[in-house]
Structures are given as structure tokens and as C-alpha cells.
Scaffold this active site. Structure first.
Site, mmCIF file in Angstrom:
data_model
loop_
_atom_site.group_PDB
_atom_site.id
_atom_site.type_symbol
_atom_site.label_atom_id
_atom_site.label_comp_id
_atom_site.label_asym_id
_atom_site.label_seq_id
_atom_site.Cartn_x
_atom_site.Cartn_y
_atom_site.Cartn_z
ATOM 1 N N GLU A 1 0.828 -1.205 0.000
ATOM 2 C CA GLU A 1 0.000 0.000 0.000
ATOM 3 C C GLU A 1 0.867 1.261 0.000
ATOM 4 O O GLU A 1 0.481 2.290 -0.551
ATOM 5 C CB GLU A 1 -0.912 0.009 1.224
ATOM 6 C CG GLU A 1 -1.922 -1.125 1.278
ATOM 7 C CD GLU A 1 -2.611 -1.241 2.623
ATOM 8 O OE1 GLU A 1 -3.766 -1.698 2.655
ATOM 9 O OE2 GLU A 1 -1.992 -0.879 3.654
ATOM 10 N N ASP B 1 -12.422 -4.871 -1.591
ATOM 11 C CA ASP B 1 -13.363 -5.993 -1.560
ATOM 12 C C ASP B 1 -14.694 -5.538 -1.000
ATOM 13 O O ASP B 1 -14.759 -4.593 -0.206
ATOM 14 C CB ASP B 1 -12.807 -7.143 -0.715
ATOM 15 C CG ASP B 1 -12.411 -6.699 0.685
ATOM 16 O OD1 ASP B 1 -13.218 -6.870 1.609
ATOM 17 O OD2 ASP B 1 -11.298 -6.163 0.843
#
Length: 266
Positions: free
Chosen positions: A37, A224
């Protein structure tokens, strides 16, 4: 149901002195859980990894630093677990690096950036980047009066109405817990607390920032759909690369917006 019926009590936001609000922002700390990230942002700004870290000796914590325009930018990650070699995700590592970063780097503002799950019923889609309005915990269940509210730990993010308008981001409540999956009890609390997003660090970062009176904002990118059809872990891994690119793009816009401004301008 939510503690004490449908009412959540917001823990008082830290009061900032007028001089702090009007002083130009000079130091920004990004708290990011995973190297995957963080690296797009590190590469974007050409940040360098600190070899002699002020965060502490002999610790796995990773600090990248550099200068962009008028800002000193720091990206802090908890690093790899010594035994397993994987990212040290979750609330405990996030709390520790947030505390150490505030003590060592004296930031004007903290940005907790990372990926998250989203609820499509609340309008979240894969790749969306949200500016978080407030944060709660969903796995600290203490069914005793007042302790229940402490467990939920509702805290506001620092208010940034001009940033929100400029970047035209979605906004929503973030719920934090130490598991990637979601138990039925977790789900009940997340729904009761009206959360749009689910992660494993945000509310812990907010707790420390509140304790030490440092403004904190949250950028969360959806990898998600928690209420979708695919298994969470599978969808997370499938979308991680694309979504972290979207996160970097938004974080870059945030940095460029923050540059030259004070907290009251945000």
C-alpha cells in the site's frame, strides 16, 4: 444493537490551539499498514528509506521520508513480522507506530491511508477511495454500561470540508477490527453502527492521535465488498495492485491540496 439503544456517544475531539490551526502545515505523516500500500506513494514522491530511524533501534518499523514543495512527507509502516516475514497488520502495530511517529516526527497532521472492505449496500464499489467521517471498533464487545461505549470507541476524523469538496470523494464511517473476515457478531455491530467501510487499523490510529491531540484524516480504498459474492481474501488479493494505485493517486492530490495551507484551510 448499538450500545444504549441506537445512540453512539462521540468521544470528545482534541482541542487545538488557535496558533496550531493557523500555522502552515509543514510535516505530514502517513501511517500505512502494508508495504504494498505504501510503495506507490513512496515512489511517487521519491521518498528515501531512513537507515538510522528516529522511531527506535532494533525495531521492524519502516520510515520513508522526503520533501515535496513546502512539505516534509513521512511514510511509516510497521514492517515485517520477524517470525513469518509478512506485513504486521492490525490494531496493535498501528497503535505503536502512530505513537512512535508522533513522538519522534512531531507531525502537524496524520493521514492513515490504506485499503479496506466496503459495503455495496452503503454505496461502496471496488476502487472507490473514501474520506472517512468517523471511526468505530466492531470487535471490542463489553456488555457493561459505559464500557460498551468505550468498546465502540466512536471518534471523529479531523474535519476537512474544503478537501472533500475539492477532491469530490465519497465519505463514510469506518469500522475497525483485528480480523479480515467478519463474524456474525462483528456484522451485527457494523450494521448497528452504520459503517460503510471495514479495516484493521483506522480506529486504533484515531485512538492514539486523539490521545496525543494530533489531527488525523483517513483515506481508505475499497479492495473488496464485504457483502458481495466473492470470498474476502480472494477479492482483496485480486484487487490490491489496482486499488493501491488509486489510493496513491488520491493521496497525491491530498498532498498537493494540503501544501501551503494551514489546518483551518482544510
Amino acid at each position: 444493537m448499538a450500545p444504549h439503544g441506537d445512540e453512539l456517544i462521540d468521544i470528545e475531539k482534541p482541542e487545538l490551539a488557535q496558533s496550531e490551526i493557523l500555522r502552515p502545515i509543514s510535516t505530514v505523516v502517513f501511517v500505512i499498514a502494508m508495504q504494498a500500500e505504501a510503495l506507490p506513494l513512496v515512489n511517487k514522491f521519491g521518498l528515501s528509506e531512513t537507515t538510522d530511524s528516529p522511531l527506535g533501534k532494533g525495531l521492524p518499523w519502516v520510515l520513508y521520508h522526503g520533501v515535496h514543495k513546502d512539505l516534509r512527507i513521512n511514510v511509516v509502516c510497521p514492517g515485517r513480522d520477524a517470525a513469518l516475514g509478512i506485513d504486521s497488520v492490525g490494531t496493535v502495530p498501528a497503535s505503536l507506530i502512530t505513537f512512535a511517529s508522533i513522538q519522534a516526527l512531531k507531525p502537524d497532521i496524520i493521514i492513515n491511508a490504506g485499503t479496506c472492505g466496503g459495503f455495496k449496500v452503503k454505496g461502496a464499489n471496488i476502487g472507490d477511495v473514501f474520506l472517512v467521517s468517523d471511526v468505530v471498533f466492531h470487535d471490542r464487545r463489553i456488555p457493561i454500561p459505559m464500557f460498551d461505549l468505550y468498546g465502540v470507541g466512536l471518534r471523529q476524523a479531523f474535519s476537512t470540508p474544503n478537501l472533500l469538496k475539492e477532491l469530490n470523494l465519497k465519505i463514510g464511517r469506518l469500522s475497525t477490527g483485528d480480523s479480515l473476515d467478519m463474524s456474525t457478531q462483528d456484522e451485527s455491530l457494523i450494521i448497528a453502527n452504520d459503517a460503510t467501510l471495514k479495516d484493521m487499523e483506522g480506529a486504533a490510529v484515531a485512538y492514539v492521535a486523539d490521545l496525543l491531540k494530533i489531527p488525523v484524516v483517513f483515506l481508505k480504498a475499497v479492495t473488496d465488498l464485504v457483502d458481495g459474492d466473492k470470498p474476502t481474501a480472494e477479492e482483496f488479493l485480486q484487487n490490491l495492485t489496482v486499488v493501491t494505485a488509486a489510493l496513491e493517486e488520491t493521496a497525491t492530490k491530498v498532498i498537493n491540496f494540503v501544501n501551503g495551507k494551514n489546518l483551518s484551510d482544510l
